[in-house]
Design a protein around this motif. Structure first.
Motif, PDB file in Angstrom:
ATOM      1  N   GLU A 162       0.993  -1.220  -0.034  1.00  0.00           N
ATOM      2  CA  GLU A 162      -0.194   0.131   0.015  1.00  0.00           C
ATOM      3  C   GLU A 162       0.977   1.121  -0.100  1.00  0.00           C
ATOM      4  O   GLU A 162       1.803   1.160   0.673  1.00  0.00           O
ATOM      5  CB  GLU A 162      -0.980   0.056   1.157  1.00  0.00           C
ATOM      6  N   PHE A 163       0.606   2.054  -1.051  1.00  0.00           N
ATOM      7  CA  PHE A 163       1.388   3.493  -0.941  1.00  0.00           C
ATOM      8  C   PHE A 163       0.416   4.443  -1.277  1.00  0.00           C
ATOM      9  O   PHE A 163      -0.609   4.284  -1.619  1.00  0.00           O
ATOM     10  CB  PHE A 163       2.395   3.052  -1.914  1.00  0.00           C
ATOM     11  N   THR A 164       1.233   5.675  -1.466  1.00  0.00           N
ATOM     12  CA  THR A 164       0.343   6.912  -1.611  1.00  0.00           C
ATOM     13  C   THR A 164       0.842   7.459  -2.953  1.00  0.00           C
ATOM     14  O   THR A 164       2.044   7.883  -3.326  1.00  0.00           O
ATOM     15  CB  THR A 164       0.744   8.092  -0.658  1.00  0.00           C
ATOM     16  N   MET A 165      -0.325   7.620  -3.995  1.00  0.00           N
ATOM     17  CA  MET A 165       0.107   8.108  -5.202  1.00  0.00           C
ATOM     18  C   MET A 165      -0.331   9.539  -5.464  1.00  0.00           C
ATOM     19  O   MET A 165      -1.333   9.847  -4.677  1.00  0.00           O
ATOM     20  CB  MET A 165      -0.688   7.149  -6.332  1.00  0.00           C
ATOM     21  N   ILE A 244       1.130  12.651 -14.920  1.00  0.00           N
ATOM     22  CA  ILE A 244       2.217  11.872 -14.377  1.00  0.00           C
ATOM     23  C   ILE A 244       1.746  11.656 -12.706  1.00  0.00           C
ATOM     24  O   ILE A 244       1.056  12.138 -12.355  1.00  0.00           O
ATOM     25  CB  ILE A 244       3.491  13.064 -14.339  1.00  0.00           C
ATOM     26  N   GLY A 245       2.352  10.371 -12.577  1.00  0.00           N
ATOM     27  CA  GLY A 245       2.239   9.668 -11.146  1.00  0.00           C
ATOM     28  C   GLY A 245       3.362   9.493 -10.500  1.00  0.00           C
ATOM     29  O   GLY A 245       4.344   9.135 -10.865  1.00  0.00           O
ATOM     30  N   PHE A 246       3.547  10.048  -9.083  1.00  0.00           N
ATOM     31  CA  PHE A 246       4.538   9.635  -8.066  1.00  0.00           C
ATOM     32  C   PHE A 246       4.211   8.974  -7.260  1.00  0.00           C
ATOM     33  O   PHE A 246       2.895   9.031  -6.515  1.00  0.00           O
ATOM     34  CB  PHE A 246       4.896  11.003  -8.052  1.00  0.00           C
ATOM     35  N   GLY A 247       4.876   7.877  -6.540  1.00  0.00           N
ATOM     36  CA  GLY A 247       4.780   7.320  -5.328  1.00  0.00           C
ATOM     37  C   GLY A 247       5.378   8.090  -4.308  1.00  0.00           C
ATOM     38  O   GLY A 247       6.479   8.638  -4.281  1.00  0.00           O
TER      39      GLY A 247
END
Ligand code: ATP
Ligand code: MG
Length: 278
Positions: A162-165, A244-247
């Protein structure tokens, strides 16, 4: 012959975020090893305690949360509107992203029941919103979301289940300027996160085909794509767009120079990067 750490000692040093040089030490005998272990463990525990003290006395919020605030501040200043979409995603929406049963990402999906999963990405709901907002607001549409995403990952130092995008999307008159705009947005996010040392690289991914990735050292921090794209028609999108997507935990790992992403993520063993069993 020299001896090295026991497996338990090595694991403990890693937990406390010892650097690789300390993990690789060797010793002439056990007495020397035990003495050195006590010293290093003590120093690392003190460092972790100092982080927890600073959290309690000063910031009161973990870096992950403060970073989220910084990003929200900067993106809203740049004209992006924050959106909040459901964490539960329908199978139909996943299919619409071409993630069908045979797709590599499908194996990583946590299913809630037959027809619903925990979102592995923010893109499907953002795609859905773009169409309505294009109609209601006209061009350009600039939106972003920050929230939990879930993927089954075989353990690794830079993958969480589980991470935050953070995903930002701009749709509008971007013909011929997509790559340029994508780079501008990447720079904006890196500035907001206070990360100076990174590069952009063209790559391929299973969902979007050609992508522009943002890399720091060996670590992918973010991945961008742009349209018109073959995924667009089912979502009713006809205008050019960039996204654009970042973790966020990967940004935290980079900012805090952590050796393992678990320090940065949702945890009951770590708080703001500090190990709690010290
Ligand atoms: P990787 O190749 O490292 O698995 P990815 O290509 O699967 O990454 P994307 O689908 O492009 O990643 O997701 C966009 C961003 O989300 C990545 O650049 C990364 O920062 C972050 N991300 C993806 N998967 C994870 C994960 N399991 N844990 C933490 N962050 C992740
Ligand atoms: Mg992956």
């Amino acid at each position: 012959m020299d001896i090295t750490w026991t497996a338990t000692q090595r694991q403990r040093l890693r937990e406390l975020d010892a650097d690789e040089a300390a993990v690789d030490l060797s010793f002439p005998d056990r007495a020397a090893r035990e003495k050195c272990f006590k010293k290093i463990e003590g120093e690392l525990a003190a460092k972790n305690r100092a982080v927890l003290r600073a959290l309690k006395e000063e910031s009161r919020r973990p870096l992950l949360c403060r970073l989220e605030d910084q990003l929200i501040g900067r993106l809203t200043e740049e004209g992006f509107v924050q959106v909040v979409t459901p964490i539960i995603l329908s199978r139909g929406m996943l299919r619409k992203m071409t993630i069908t049963d045979e797709h590599p990402l499908n194996r990583q999906v946590f299913w809630v029941d037959r027809n619903r999963c925990l979102r592995p990405m923010l893109a499907p709901h953002l795609y859905h919103l773009l169409r309505d907002l294009r109609r209601l607001w006209g061009k350009p549409v600039r939106i972003f979301e920050i929230g939990p995403c879930f993927r089954k990952e075989s353990e690794g130092a830079y993958h969480l289940n589980e991470f935050t995008m953070l995903n930002l999307v701009e749709l509008g008159d971007l013909e011929g300027r997509q790559e340029e705009r994508l780079k501008e947005l990447a720079v904006t996010v890196m500035e907001a996160a206070d990360i100076a040392d990174y590069r952009l690289e063209k790559d391929q991914c299973h969902v979007y085909g050609n992508t522009i990735d943002l890399i720091a050292g060996d670590l992918e921090l973010g991945s961008g794509a742009y349209g018109p794209h073959e995924l667009d028609p089912p979502w009713g999108i006809v205008d050019p767009w960039v996204g654009i997507g970042f973790g966020l935990e990967r940004l935290v790992v980079t900012i805090g120079a952590y050796s393992n992403i678990r320090r940065a993520g949702r945890s009951i063993s770590y708080l703001d990067g500090a190990r709690l069993n010290i």
